[in-house]
Design an enzyme around this catalytic site. Sequence first.
Site, PDB file in Angstrom:
ATOM      1  N   ASP A 192      16.835 -99.077 -76.453  1.00 17.32           N
ATOM      2  CA  ASP A 192      16.224-100.730 -75.936  1.00 17.32           C
ATOM      3  C   ASP A 192      16.658-101.490 -74.290  1.00 17.32           C
ATOM      4  O   ASP A 192      16.038-102.309 -74.823  1.00 17.32           O
ATOM      5  CB  ASP A 192      17.342-101.155 -77.339  1.00 17.32           C
ATOM      6  CG  ASP A 192      17.381-103.203 -77.206  1.00 17.32           C
ATOM      7  OD1 ASP A 192      16.274-103.814 -77.446  1.00 17.32           O
ATOM      8  OD2 ASP A 192      18.398-103.236 -77.681  1.00 17.32           O
ATOM      9  N   HIS A 251      19.964 -97.322 -79.466  1.00 14.60           N
ATOM     10  CA  HIS A 251      20.566 -98.453 -77.917  1.00 14.60           C
ATOM     11  C   HIS A 251      20.038 -98.554 -77.160  1.00 14.60           C
ATOM     12  O   HIS A 251      19.586 -98.756 -76.235  1.00 14.60           O
ATOM     13  CB  HIS A 251      21.757 -98.712 -78.342  1.00 14.60           C
ATOM     14  CG  HIS A 251      22.585 -98.977 -77.392  1.00 14.60           C
ATOM     15  ND1 HIS A 251      22.784-100.663 -77.013  1.00 14.60           N
ATOM     16  CD2 HIS A 251      23.473 -98.967 -76.593  1.00 14.60           C
ATOM     17  CE1 HIS A 251      23.253-101.275 -76.591  1.00 14.60           C
ATOM     18  NE2 HIS A 251      23.862 -99.999 -75.368  1.00 14.60           N
TER      19      HIS A 251
END
Length: 110
Positions: free
Chosen positions: A80, A77
């Site tokens: 990203d 995450h």
Amino acid sequence: MTEEISQVAMKIILHAGNARTFIMESFQCMGEEQFTEAREKLKEAKQETLLAHKAQTETIQSEAQGNKHEFSLLFAHAQDTLMTIMSEWNIANQLVKVFEQMSKRINHPQ
């Protein structure tokens, strides 16, 4: 090792989030035709993305050197998030140029 990767992930997310704040402030400045200030905000955002990117790169290099890390959804995450912020920075950096040129044409027509 799991706690270490989580700490790195949070560091990446923190700096990426700071960068996003500066980018949003830059857009606000662009809307008010404060282009010098917009560029300053983008410089601050770039510094934050560099800090996040450094943390990510150190982790990747560590793994490339044989230090295995357990898969972490939080780290994925964070990566990203960093990629998204870097894209937002690229767009904002181009838009400040476009908006400044448009402002010149509108405010000082030939």
